[in-house]
Design an enzyme around this catalytic site. Structure first.
Site, PDB file in Angstrom:
ATOM      1  N   ASP A  49       0.742  -1.146   0.044  1.00  0.00           N
ATOM      2  CA  ASP A  49       0.085   0.108   0.067  1.00  0.00           C
ATOM      3  C   ASP A  49       0.850   1.051  -0.038  1.00  0.00           C
ATOM      4  O   ASP A  49       0.597   2.246  -0.520  1.00  0.00           O
ATOM      5  CB  ASP A  49      -0.908  -0.067   1.104  1.00  0.00           C
ATOM      6  CG  ASP A  49      -2.056  -0.904   1.112  1.00  0.00           C
ATOM      7  OD1 ASP A  49      -2.062  -1.691  -0.029  1.00  0.00           O
ATOM      8  OD2 ASP A  49      -2.820  -1.051   2.054  1.00  0.00           O
ATOM      9  N   CYS A  58     -19.240  10.039  33.648  1.00  0.00           N
ATOM     10  CA  CYS A  58     -20.122   8.756  33.504  1.00  0.00           C
ATOM     11  C   CYS A  58     -19.223   7.856  32.809  1.00  0.00           C
ATOM     12  O   CYS A  58     -18.606   7.887  31.708  1.00  0.00           O
ATOM     13  CB  CYS A  58     -21.063   9.111  32.586  1.00  0.00           C
ATOM     14  SG  CYS A  58     -22.445   7.840  32.271  1.00  0.00           S
ATOM     15  N   CYS A 101     -27.532  11.707  29.295  1.00  0.00           N
ATOM     16  CA  CYS A 101     -26.883  11.745  30.675  1.00  0.00           C
ATOM     17  C   CYS A 101     -25.748  12.948  30.477  1.00  0.00           C
ATOM     18  O   CYS A 101     -24.758  13.075  29.508  1.00  0.00           O
ATOM     19  CB  CYS A 101     -26.004  10.740  30.899  1.00  0.00           C
ATOM     20  SG  CYS A 101     -25.008  10.997  32.508  1.00  0.00           S
ATOM     21  N   LYS A 123     -34.461 -12.533 -16.811  1.00  0.00           N
ATOM     22  CA  LYS A 123     -34.779 -11.925 -18.284  1.00  0.00           C
ATOM     23  C   LYS A 123     -34.327 -12.895 -19.051  1.00  0.00           C
ATOM     24  O   LYS A 123     -33.516 -13.947 -19.062  1.00  0.00           O
ATOM     25  CB  LYS A 123     -34.121 -10.838 -18.380  1.00  0.00           C
ATOM     26  CG  LYS A 123     -32.376 -10.911 -18.602  1.00  0.00           C
ATOM     27  CD  LYS A 123     -31.517  -9.870 -18.165  1.00  0.00           C
ATOM     28  CE  LYS A 123     -31.488  -9.730 -16.594  1.00  0.00           C
ATOM     29  NZ  LYS A 123     -30.933 -10.514 -15.822  1.00  0.00           N
ATOM     30  N   ASP A 163     -29.647  -4.263  -3.567  1.00  0.00           N
ATOM     31  CA  ASP A 163     -30.569  -3.037  -3.319  1.00  0.00           C
ATOM     32  C   ASP A 163     -29.667  -1.934  -3.213  1.00  0.00           C
ATOM     33  O   ASP A 163     -29.053  -1.591  -2.162  1.00  0.00           O
ATOM     34  CB  ASP A 163     -30.906  -3.395  -2.038  1.00  0.00           C
ATOM     35  CG  ASP A 163     -32.185  -2.220  -1.655  1.00  0.00           C
ATOM     36  OD1 ASP A 163     -32.671  -1.693  -2.490  1.00  0.00           O
ATOM     37  OD2 ASP A 163     -32.567  -2.342  -0.345  1.00  0.00           O
ATOM     38  N   CYS A 173     -29.438   8.055  34.730  1.00  0.00           N
ATOM     39  CA  CYS A 173     -28.673   7.469  33.887  1.00  0.00           C
ATOM     40  C   CYS A 173     -28.430   6.079  34.427  1.00  0.00           C
ATOM     41  O   CYS A 173     -28.083   6.088  35.778  1.00  0.00           O
ATOM     42  CB  CYS A 173     -27.156   8.138  33.775  1.00  0.00           C
ATOM     43  SG  CYS A 173     -25.734   7.266  32.855  1.00  0.00           S
ATOM     44  N   CYS A 188     -24.618   5.869  35.841  1.00  0.00           N
ATOM     45  CA  CYS A 188     -24.058   6.852  36.907  1.00  0.00           C
ATOM     46  C   CYS A 188     -24.915   7.490  37.698  1.00  0.00           C
ATOM     47  O   CYS A 188     -24.787   8.169  38.634  1.00  0.00           O
ATOM     48  CB  CYS A 188     -23.107   7.886  36.202  1.00  0.00           C
ATOM     49  SG  CYS A 188     -23.765   9.073  35.407  1.00  0.00           S
ATOM     50  N   SER A 246     -38.650   0.747 -15.320  1.00  0.00           N
ATOM     51  CA  SER A 246     -38.785  -0.186 -14.040  1.00  0.00           C
ATOM     52  C   SER A 246     -39.325  -1.430 -14.549  1.00  0.00           C
ATOM     53  O   SER A 246     -39.700  -1.860 -15.514  1.00  0.00           O
ATOM     54  CB  SER A 246     -39.684   0.517 -12.864  1.00  0.00           C
ATOM     55  OG  SER A 246     -39.374   1.857 -12.498  1.00  0.00           O
TER      56      SER A 246
END
Length: 715
Positions: free
Chosen positions: A35, A435, A429, A293, A119, A411, A414, A84
């Site tokens: 690379d 936290c 929170c 097709k 898709d 929360c 905490c 379509s």
């Protein structure tokens, strides 16, 4: 003086070699060189093109990195309308289609080609003399958006075709599907979840949205991919069949999925459909059916088209997989930005090729909308067959004494009271300094591959260090020593040495990645890069007000407010100072843009709308080069509102009410010294680059009158 012929030869040689290496890597999974060596060759080509722009080739491999800012997409007509497909949902539908084909061909022998229906987003590509010249979206079927600059960034799509296989027509069209690979989709959603942003619904929508982005550099970072499925040419008898066309496209270097099969009977078609019903979930791309097709192109012409679709093709749609299972619990996860996300814990249920045990509930609104209760029997589907989601409740099985789920007010990690900012769906929170899951997630983000990428210090290791109390903030990482790490489980002497070396090396990571690594809410990779180029130092960034930040390209009001709030906290400024003391890069290297004149000194500007002659970033650079300042809000102190096309009426009304002069882009440029405008823009943009990291519907053509010999196929 260098010999232009020699330079042109070197550019041509590098271009051809890099095209070959890209083909080997993306089509054959072969890395012929390391690379680093590839990057060196690409950097050499880019430098030659910058020094000699007239010698650069149109489809240079350097085009893949993006960088084009498109203020608006032009449109172009489709030479062959993109129609379509008709749909089939059962074996009976397919048998009816087969019978119509047999009648249309008057009993002649024929074959089908079956392919996966990926898709994604349908795309029409034009190649001339083997070079990619245009990419157009499906649009309304007769006209689409020209997104060529974005399409060029797709790594597995050749900009220059190989001279292998059958002879190529001088000009032809390739149609196919641009899609977002599932691993990339998952990465994007993880990042969005950490940033407290709404999750992308499915890969197709994400791919479609990516292609409409104005900055091709952002498109390049999304790692879109392409599969070719159709060849079109006005000439007769280029290929006898769709299967022959697919083979030719692959020989020319275009990516063609290997999942297709030629079938000589409907029974073989049904076998293909049954084979892939479960197997398709092993593919790294979302699918939503099978395309069938007629293979022979002359037989396709005989069958022809209806007003909306071809008579020789149909799409079989697999039924959406759904399951019914019990909701046993709801757990609440705290993300890096403090967002609290509810997760449904389900009795395991097989769904779309996996065993589903959990499903995101997104936020309190969804729980309320579904009226979920613990113990409910719920219906689960995979959104886009990707993300498990609860779609409903079997109310007939609900106990009479069931109680609605109560969203926590504190929360879960905490105990801090949760807040729900106005206009947001998530509870958060606010205890971002203590936290535990927030602290751990921010550390994991800081050492992640796209941020500091500290060798030997991955998410698991830094998480363990946090649990042991060795680190709480990114700055603590730079205070780790061999003595502190010696004796820890799973850390030998060599591992400790590698980790310390990795920490030291991270001090050379460019400023934009450090800024991204800080984990400021809404500041992703692209925004961090834009901020770094605009302000160049962390000190200038911290000193900027919210309106000033909002004026930076790709930022806007929400991100600006988040940045300003982060900068105002003493704990964050202390973190910056500790990182500075550790030697972390908090400024861009290279020369800063030099002032061209003081013609705009003392003047402030707001830019709004779309501009014809320059991008907004270029205008901002110009204003700065001539002593002016940019702000994001309109007030009595504002000197000028620069109005472009499609400017919102609210800004115009406010400026008029405050008697702020409204000027055009042309008016602004007239305020700049004659002859300085074009040079200063180029210099500003070049200076901004210095120090940057180098680092569903299927579409068919309808045969137009007078062109009966067109070749067409799908996938």
């Amino acid at each position: 003086m260098p010999d232009p012929n020699s330079i042109q030869h070197r550019i041509s040689t590098l271009t051809a070699h890099l095209h070959h290496l890209n083909y080997q890597y993306y089509q054959n999974d072969v890395s012929e060189i390391p690379d680093q060596e590839f990057d060196q060759l690409l950097a050499e080509l880019q430098a030659l093109e910058e020094d000699h722009p007239a010698l650069a080739l149109a489809n240079s491999p350097t085009q893949r990195v993006g960088g084009t800012i498109t203020k608006q997409f032009p449109t172009a007509p489709h030479k062959y309308p993109m129609l379509s497909l008709g749909n089939a949902y059962s074996e009976a539908d397919l048998r009816e289609f087969d019978e119509r084909v047999r009648k249309g061909l008057e009993g002649a022998d024929f074959a089908y080609v079956c392919e996966m229906k990926f898709d994604g987003v349908a795309m029409s590509l034009t190649y001339e003399q083997g070079q990619l010249t245009q990419g157009v979206t499906r649009g309304d079927g007769t006209r689409g958006d020209v997104v060529t600059s974005n399409v060029r960034t797709i790594k597995n799509l050749p900009l220059h075709l190989r001279a292998a296989g059958p002879a190529q027509p001088a000009e032809f069209e390739v149609r196919g599907e641009i899609f977002l690979p599932l691993p990339v989709f998952d990465d994007l959603n993880r990042e969005r979840e950490q940033n407290g942003e709404a999750l992308l619904a499915n890969p197709r929508n994400a791919a479609s949205g990516t292609l409409k982005l104005q900055d091709s550099a952002v498109v390049a970072a999304r790692r879109l991919r392409f599969f070719a499925y159709s060849f079109l040419s006005p000439g007769r008898n280029v290929f006898p069949s769709h299967s022959a066309a697919l083979a030719a496209l692959k020989a020319w270097g275009l990516p063609v999925s290997d999942t297709w099969r030629r079938c000589t009977s409907l029974e073989q078609v049904l076998d293909f459909i049954h084979t892939w019903e479960k197997k398709r979930f092993e593919l790294p791309v979302a699918t939503d059916g099978i395309v069938i097709k007629v293979d022979d192109f002359q037989q396709q012409e005989v069958l022809g088209f209806t007003a909306k679709s071809p008579r020789w093709a149909i799409a079989y749609k697999y039924p959406a997989e759904a399951g019914r299972t019990r909701l046993n619990d709801v757990q609440y996860q705290v993300g890096r930005t403090g967002a609290v996300t509810p997760v449904a814990i389900l009795t395991p249920v097989p769904l779309a090729g996996t065993i589903v045990r959990r499903a995101s509930l997104h936020n309190a609104n969804q729980i309320a909308a579904l009226d979920l209760r613990l113990g409910d029997l719920v219906f689960v589907e995979k959104g886009g067959e990707i993300i498990p989601k609860i779609t409903g409740v079997d109310l007939t099985a609900r106990p009479a004494d069931s109680q609605p789920i109560r969203y926590p007010t504190e929360c879960p990690a905490c105990g801090t009271p949760l807040l729900r900012p106005e206009g947001e769906a998530h509870f958060r929170c606010p205890n971002d300094t203590a936290c535990p899951p927030q602290l751990r997630a921010r550390l994991e983000h800081y050492v992640s591959r796209k941020a500091l990428n500290i060798d030997g210090l991955g998410a698991e290791t830094v998480g363990r260090f946090a649990e042991l109390g060795l680190v709480r903030t990114p700055a603590d990482i730079y205070e780790l020593t061999a003595d502190k790490l010696t004796g820890l489980e799973r850390l030998g002497e060599k591992s400790i040495q590698n980790l310390i070396s990795g920490i030291e090396a991270s001090k050379q990571v460019p400023f934009e990645r450090v800024l991204f690594g800080l984990g400021i809410r809404y500041v992703g990779e692209t925004v961090a890069e834009k901020l770094a180029v605009h302000y160049r130092t962390i000190d200038a960034l911290l000193a900027a007000s919210a309106p000033e930040l909002a004026a930076v390209p790709e930022v806007g009001g929400v991100i600006a407010e988040s940045l300003a709030a982060w900068s105002s906290q003493i704990v964050n400024r202390d973190l910056v100072e500790r990182l500075r003391a550790a030697g972390v890069q908090l400024a861009l290297t290279g020369e800063a843009p030099q002032a061209v004149s003081d013609r705009l000194a003392g003047l402030t500007f707001v830019l709004s709308g779309v501009f014809e002659q320059h991008s907004r970033e270029e205008l901002q650079q110009l204003i700065g080069q001539h002593g002016g300042k940019i702000t994001g809000s309109i007030s009595k102190k504002l000197s000028y509102l620069v109005a472009g096309d499609k400017m919102g009426p609210a800004k115009r009304e406010k400026a008029t009410a405050l008697k702020v002069p409204i000027i055009s882009e042309t008016d602004l440029l007239a305020m700049i010294p004659a002859g300085a405008e074009s040079n200063s823009a180029d210099e500003a943009l070049e200076a901004g680059r210095t120090g940057e990291s180098e680092a569903a519907s299927e579409s068919f053509p309808a045969t137009p009158s007078g062109s009966p010999g067109q070749q067409a196929s799908l996938f």
